[in-house]
Design an enzyme around this catalytic site. Sequence first.
Site, PDB file in Angstrom:
ATOM      1  N   VAL A 165       0.850  -1.200   0.000  1.00 55.45           N
ATOM      2  CA  VAL A 165       0.000   0.000   0.000  1.00 55.45           C
ATOM      3  C   VAL A 165       0.887   1.252   0.000  1.00 55.45           C
ATOM      4  O   VAL A 165       0.583   2.248  -0.642  1.00 55.45           O
ATOM      5  CB  VAL A 165      -0.930  -0.008   1.243  1.00 55.45           C
ATOM      6  CG1 VAL A 165      -1.734   1.291   1.340  1.00 55.45           C
ATOM      7  CG2 VAL A 165      -1.876  -1.214   1.201  1.00 55.45           C
ATOM      8  N   ASP A 224      -8.288   3.330  -6.203  1.00 56.99           N
ATOM      9  CA  ASP A 224      -8.589   4.069  -7.441  1.00 56.99           C
ATOM     10  C   ASP A 224      -9.816   3.455  -8.124  1.00 56.99           C
ATOM     11  O   ASP A 224     -10.680   4.172  -8.618  1.00 56.99           O
ATOM     12  CB  ASP A 224      -7.371   4.028  -8.376  1.00 56.99           C
ATOM     13  CG  ASP A 224      -6.107   4.447  -7.654  1.00 56.99           C
ATOM     14  OD1 ASP A 224      -6.073   5.585  -7.169  1.00 56.99           O
ATOM     15  OD2 ASP A 224      -5.177   3.629  -7.524  1.00 56.99           O
ATOM     16  N   HIS A 245      -0.096   3.336  -9.780  1.00 52.91           N
ATOM     17  CA  HIS A 245      -0.896   4.059  -8.785  1.00 52.91           C
ATOM     18  C   HIS A 245      -0.260   5.438  -8.600  1.00 52.91           C
ATOM     19  O   HIS A 245       0.529   5.673  -7.696  1.00 52.91           O
ATOM     20  CB  HIS A 245      -0.935   3.307  -7.450  1.00 52.91           C
ATOM     21  CG  HIS A 245      -1.497   4.162  -6.348  1.00 52.91           C
ATOM     22  ND1 HIS A 245      -2.819   4.501  -6.290  1.00 52.91           N
ATOM     23  CD2 HIS A 245      -0.917   4.772  -5.296  1.00 52.91           C
ATOM     24  CE1 HIS A 245      -3.020   5.290  -5.250  1.00 52.91           C
ATOM     25  NE2 HIS A 245      -1.873   5.466  -4.631  1.00 52.91           N
TER      26      HIS A 245
HETATM   27  P1  NAX Z   1       1.081   7.439   8.290  1.00 50.84           P
HETATM   28  O1  NAX Z   1       2.245   8.374   8.186  1.00 50.84           O
HETATM   29  O2  NAX Z   1      -0.100   7.788   9.104  1.00 50.84           O
HETATM   30  O3  NAX Z   1       1.622   6.028   8.831  1.00 50.84           O
HETATM   31  C1  NAX Z   1       2.738   5.389   8.314  1.00 50.84           C
HETATM   32  C2  NAX Z   1       3.327   4.574   9.440  1.00 50.84           C
HETATM   33  O4  NAX Z   1       4.378   3.761   8.892  1.00 50.84           O
HETATM   34  C3  NAX Z   1       3.956   5.406  10.556  1.00 50.84           C
HETATM   35  O5  NAX Z   1       3.395   5.017  11.802  1.00 50.84           O
HETATM   36  C4  NAX Z   1       5.439   5.064  10.473  1.00 50.84           C
HETATM   37  O6  NAX Z   1       6.061   5.045  11.756  1.00 50.84           O
HETATM   38  C5  NAX Z   1       5.384   3.675   9.854  1.00 50.84           C
HETATM   39  N1  NAX Z   1       6.623   3.236   9.198  1.00 50.84           N
HETATM   40  C6  NAX Z   1       7.498   3.990   8.487  1.00 50.84           C
HETATM   41  N2  NAX Z   1       8.527   3.222   8.096  1.00 50.84           N
HETATM   42  C7  NAX Z   1       8.285   1.973   8.530  1.00 50.84           C
HETATM   43  C8  NAX Z   1       9.012   0.752   8.456  1.00 50.84           C
HETATM   44  N3  NAX Z   1      10.191   0.678   7.868  1.00 50.84           N
HETATM   45  N4  NAX Z   1       8.465  -0.348   9.033  1.00 50.84           N
HETATM   46  C9  NAX Z   1       7.278  -0.278   9.677  1.00 50.84           C
HETATM   47  N5  NAX Z   1       6.568   0.863   9.806  1.00 50.84           N
HETATM   48  C10 NAX Z   1       7.069   1.969   9.242  1.00 50.84           C
HETATM   49  O7  NAX Z   1       0.692   7.094   6.775  1.00 50.84           O
HETATM   50  P2  NAX Z   1      -0.671   6.472   6.233  1.00 50.84           P
HETATM   51  O8  NAX Z   1      -1.651   7.546   5.989  1.00 50.84           O
HETATM   52  O9  NAX Z   1      -1.056   5.332   7.096  1.00 50.84           O
HETATM   53  O10 NAX Z   1      -0.200   5.979   4.770  1.00 50.84           O
HETATM   54  C11 NAX Z   1       0.694   4.908   4.623  1.00 50.84           C
HETATM   55  C12 NAX Z   1       1.140   4.784   3.178  1.00 50.84           C
HETATM   56  O11 NAX Z   1       0.025   4.499   2.330  1.00 50.84           O
HETATM   57  C13 NAX Z   1       1.781   6.028   2.592  1.00 50.84           C
HETATM   58  O12 NAX Z   1       2.948   5.640   1.862  1.00 50.84           O
HETATM   59  C14 NAX Z   1       0.741   6.550   1.618  1.00 50.84           C
HETATM   60  O13 NAX Z   1       1.316   7.289   0.573  1.00 50.84           O
HETATM   61  C15 NAX Z   1       0.145   5.247   1.140  1.00 50.84           C
HETATM   62  N6  NAX Z   1      -1.165   5.311   0.486  1.00 50.84           N
HETATM   63  C16 NAX Z   1      -1.392   4.479  -0.554  1.00 50.84           C
HETATM   64  C17 NAX Z   1      -2.606   4.417  -1.210  1.00 50.84           C
HETATM   65  C18 NAX Z   1      -2.840   3.489  -2.347  1.00 50.84           C
HETATM   66  O14 NAX Z   1      -3.925   3.543  -2.929  1.00 50.84           O
HETATM   67  N7  NAX Z   1      -1.906   2.618  -2.750  1.00 50.84           N
HETATM   68  C19 NAX Z   1      -3.711   5.324  -0.810  1.00 50.84           C
HETATM   69  C20 NAX Z   1      -3.579   5.848   0.581  1.00 50.84           C
HETATM   70  C21 NAX Z   1      -2.184   6.232   0.974  1.00 50.84           C
HETATM   71  O15 NAX Z   1      -1.907   7.492   0.442  1.00 50.84           O
END
Ligand code: NAX
Length: 342
Positions: free
Chosen positions: A131, A161, A189
Amino acid sequence: MSAQEPRTVTVTGAGGQIGYALLFRIASGAVFGPGTPVRLRLLEIPAGLKAAEGTALELQDCAFAALDSVEVTENAARAFDGTNVALLVGARPRGPGMERGDLLSANGAIFGPQGAAINAGAADDVRVLVVGNPANTNALIAAAHAPDVPAERFTAMTRLDHNRALAQLAGTLDVPVASIGNIIIWGNHSATQVPDISHGVLTGADGAQRPLPDALAEALGGAGKVATWLDETFIPRVAKRGAEIIEVRGSSSAASAAAAAIDHVRDWVRGTTGSWTSAAVLSDGSYGVPRGLVSSFPVNSRDGAWEIQQGLSVAADVRARIEGSVRELEEERDMVKSLGLV
Ligand code: NAX
C-alpha cells in the site's frame, strides 16, 4: 486450509492512520470471514511503536471473536515469521526537496529488507499487498529480495482508485455502486493511472445489463459529451482524488484506503465473482505491458491467484494513456535498478 485454521496477518506501519482503520476490520473477520481466527503482527519503527501498542490495546478491548492474538514488534523477522498475508503499509513519505531518486532510495531501504524477511520466514502461501507509495515500485523492490517466493505473490494496491471510479460513476448515473461492473484501472498508482470505463457494464434493477458507455451517453446527453466528461471530469477526478481528500479532510485518505486493502486481500483469498476488479500485479506481457513490471490490470481471482483478464479491446486513446503510465513505471524500475535496489 480449513476455515478454522488461524491465519497470520502482518501489517507494517501499524501505528499510522491507515493501520488504525485497517486492523479493526481484519480483526473483525472482514478478510477471511468471521469463522477464521486471525493472529495479527504489527510492525513499526521506534517512532510509531507507542501508537501501535495503543492500537493493540484497543483491538483487545473490541473482544472480536475472530481475533486470536495481537503482537507489536519492531523486528521484521519476527513480524513476518509464518505470515500468510503481509500488508506493507508503512513507507517513507516524500519530504521537502526530495527528488524521485531520493524517495525510491529511502523506500528501497524499507521494502528490500522487508522482502528479505518475507523470503526468510513467511508461510509458503504468503500473499503480499503493498500500500505504501510508490506502491508499484515498492512491490517490485520487495519481490526482488524474495527469490524463493513466487513473484506474482507481490502485488500493489490500485483498488482504492477502482473504488473511487465506481463511486464517481454511481453518483453521475444515480445508480447503486454494486450495479456497475467491469471498469478498469490500468498502470501505475499515481497521477498517470488510467481509469477506463469502455468495457463497463450497468445492471438494472430488473437484472438486464447494458454497456456503461451507453448509459453515460443517455445521462450526459450524447456520446460526444461522454468523451469530454471522461477527459475533463472523470479521469482527473479519480486520478487526483487523493489530493482532493487531503484538501477537504486535512489529511490523506485512510479509511477508504483501508477498505480498499481489505477488498483486495479478501478477493484474492476468497475469489472474485461476476465483475473483474483492478489490482497491480506482475505483468506477464499482457496488453503490451513489459513482463516483470508491477502494473494495474483488470483481474479475476480464482483458487487464490490473480489472473489478468485477457482479450479485451483497448481503444487508441486508452492505449496511449496506458503507454504513458507504463513509461513512468519503467523509469521507476530503471532508477531502482541503477540504485542497486532490485
Ligand atoms: P502514516 O504516516 O499515518 O503512517 C505510516 C506509518 O508507517 C507510521 O506510523 C510510520 O512510523 C510507519 N513506518 C514507516 N517506516 C516503517 C518501516 N520501515 N516499518 C514499519 N513501519 C514503518 O501514513 P498512512 O496515511 O497510514 O499511509 C501509509 C502509506 O500508504 C503512505 O505511503 C501513503 O502514501 C500510502 N497510500 C497508498 C494508497 C494506495 O492507494 N496505494 C492510498 C492511501 C495512501 O496514500
